[in-house]
Design an enzyme around this catalytic site. Structure first.
Site, PDB file in Angstrom:
ATOM      1  N   ASP A  59       5.677  -0.390  -5.536  1.00 26.63           N
ATOM      2  CA  ASP A  59       6.822  -0.278  -4.646  1.00 26.63           C
ATOM      3  C   ASP A  59       6.491   0.648  -3.478  1.00 26.63           C
ATOM      4  O   ASP A  59       6.333   1.854  -3.661  1.00 26.63           O
ATOM      5  CB  ASP A  59       8.006   0.279  -5.456  1.00 26.63           C
ATOM      6  CG  ASP A  59       9.310   0.255  -4.679  1.00 26.63           C
ATOM      7  OD1 ASP A  59       9.291  -0.025  -3.472  1.00 26.63           O
ATOM      8  OD2 ASP A  59      10.353   0.539  -5.292  1.00 26.63           O
ATOM      9  N   ASP A  76       8.850  -3.361   3.564  1.00 28.12           N
ATOM     10  CA  ASP A  76       9.088  -2.929   2.194  1.00 28.12           C
ATOM     11  C   ASP A  76       8.564  -3.993   1.233  1.00 28.12           C
ATOM     12  O   ASP A  76       8.795  -5.184   1.446  1.00 28.12           O
ATOM     13  CB  ASP A  76      10.609  -2.728   2.020  1.00 28.12           C
ATOM     14  CG  ASP A  76      10.970  -2.224   0.639  1.00 28.12           C
ATOM     15  OD1 ASP A  76      10.133  -1.537   0.016  1.00 28.12           O
ATOM     16  OD2 ASP A  76      12.095  -2.509   0.183  1.00 28.12           O
TER      17      ASP A  76
END
Ligand code: NAG
Length: 512
Positions: A176, A387
């Site tokens: 992440d 992201d």
């Protein structure tokens, strides 16, 4: 302190095992790879066979991109796809699919909302350094603090395997770029009191520090312990009885993990010499929520305690990943430069003012059907971040509307657009074309420095449940001052290069 009961829909957990086929409906396109602009003739549309959108149920690992020269290369799989070993023997029903997509958009929105609330916050942390927290693994698990602040939620979609401990054991972690703290479950996930949920399909082995000779706890009131504050937006906490530093991380979807902050030997591939002693990570004693089917999270953000910063001496703050176009295939996460991919084109890396942990870049224009869409440049002045954990790209509303209108224009032959389940507003019923080819307008993003990404069909449209709902896979922000987010749906098939030391972000097509 009491932990708030979890309020998750039990559907998500009951159906976890059914997801293999579900997302494949969305993501499995036969057409692979993306094109990077620089070509003379502009791409105006993509033509694909509609039946190529049907899901593949078996894993076909990619043969590209795994050439290891320098740096560490880890295989990437989608956590709901057939290449992830925990997704074997799954089935689905149409009802499951509808409920799944409702959940999918809700979770993705929860992540986006948590990113925006983090960016909006003026006072970001509460500092609570003196909790006397008895941490036990037995009956008394309601002793961790409830999250008072959150980091980004939705916890990402792509999994890699890394080694922890001595002797090293392998664990599947979601990676992440929107998170900094790496943590592993040291206890199985569980659900708050009052919840009717159980940890379904908990087949992933749990890291046990007592089986490792290289685990050590961090003490309270140390500089290292205090670094947790900026990485987790709360704490640090302290278990006073043994003076052990305690982390707490809450995600936007109300998942959380709490436990001891410690150091361990991290091995990045089973055979490699890429071993990091004293790697700082969280040993999760109390893990609530959606942490099912994987062992924890690998934080690739820009904060001091992220994997990227902790391994900077070896990898030079340079990493890249390639997310497979087709969910039934594999990609890679590469740490270090690996000689560099000559095909990469770069745009400057920017930093968003309030939260320096995100990776930013400057989106400056959008084209549809080969034509530049007219969007005032001020619309993009809020900035854009990239992201790995947000799925669907979010654009400033004014940019979205202009782009969407151009897309609709290019879809005219398929009738009037409709809304599906209240989320995407540009969907088409294409069942009539099941045995034929369909054409979608080409969408391209231009970033500062002249870098243009030409999305292929797999990054342009999303098929929701079946071909009666084929939707534009981009959504608007709810407020104009929110930055745009380049989501992983649009990143698929590119090697996305984060040259943090060099201050740039790059893309190369067709790497996995
Ligand atoms: C780390 O701290 C916890 C809590 O005090 C304790 O139970 C555990 O044994 C410690 N581990 C090591 C290796 O010291």
């Amino acid at each position: 302190m009491e932990i708030a009961p979890m309020n998750f829909s039990s559907f998500f957990f009951r159906s976890f095992g059914l997801h293999v086929l579900f997302l494949c409906l969305v993501l499995c396109f036969l057409e692979k790879g993306f094109a990077l602009a620089g070509r003379k003739d502009k791409l105006t549309h993509h033509t694909v066979q509609l039946n190529s959108l049907l899901p593949a149920t078996t894993c076909t690992p990619s043969t590209k991109g795994h050439n290891k020269k320098h740096g560490s290369v880890l295989e990437v799989v989608h956590k709901h796809g057939p290449c992830y070993e925990h997704n074997q023997h799954k089935t689905k029903t149409a009802t499951d699919l509808h409920a799944y997509y409702a959940q999918f958009f809700k979770q993705d929105q929860a992540r986006v909302d948590s990113i925006y609330s983090r960016l909006k916050a003026t006072k970001r942390y509460s500092t609570k350094t003196d909790y006397n927290l008895p941490i036990t693994q037995s009956e008394d698990t309601n002793t961790f603090p409830a999250p008072s602040a959150t980091t980004v939620g939705g916890s990402g979609n792509y999994v890699v395997k890394v080694g922890f401990g001595t002797p090293a054991k392998s664990f599947s972690l979601v990676f992440d770029t929107g998170s900094d703290l790496t943590w592993t479950q040291c206890q199985p996930c569980r659900f708050g009191t009052g919840s009717d949920l159980t940890c379904y399909d908990q087949t992933e082995p749990i890291y046990d520090p007592s089986l490792s000779t290289s685990y050590a706890n961090i003490s309270c009131n140390t500089a290292t312990c205090n670094e947790l504050t900026s990485a987790t937006n709360t704490g640090p906490y302290c278990y006073r009885a043994t003076n052990t530093c305690v982390y707490l991380i809450g995600y936007g979807d109300k998942s959380k993990s709490a436990g001891y902050y410690g150091t361990e030997r991290l091995t990045l591939t089973a055979t490699s010499t890429d071993v990091f002693d004293g790697f700082l990570f969280g040993c999760g004693q109390d893990n609530d929520g959606t942490f099912v089917g994987f062992a924890g999270l690998l934080g690739l953000g820009r904060n001091k305690i992220s994997l990227i910063e902790q391994t900077a001496a070896k990898y030079g703050r340079y990493f890249s990943y390639c997310l497979p176009v087709d969910q039934s295939s594999t990609g890679f996460l590469r740490l270090g430069k690996d000689g560099g991919n000559a095909a990469v084109k770069f745009t400057p890396l920017t930093t968003l003012p309030v939260d320096k942990s995100f990776y930013g870049l400057d989106l400056v224009g959008i084209s549809v059907s080969g034509q530049q869409v007219s969007i005032p440049s001020t619309v993009f002045s809020t900035g854009t971040l990239i992201d790995s954990g947000t799925v669907i790209t979010r654009l400033p509303a004014a940019a979205y509307t202009a782009m969407r209108d151009a897309f609709r224009e290019g879809m005219k032959r398929y009738g009037e657009p409709k809304t599906v389940e209240g989320v995407p507003d540009t969907c088409y019923d294409l069942r009539a074309y099941n045995l034929e080819t369909v054409s979608f307008p080409a969408v391209a993003f231009t970033f500062s420095g002249g870098l243009t990404l030409e999305l292929k069909s797999a990054g342009t449209v999303i098929v929701i449940v079946d071909t009666s709902q084929v939707c534009l896979a981009i959504l608007p922000n709810t407020e104009d001052r929110q930055p745009g987010i380049i989501g992983n749906f649009q990143q698929k098939g590119f090697e996305v290069v984060y040259d943090v030391a060099g201050g740039k972000i790059g893309f190369a097509a067709g790497s996995c």
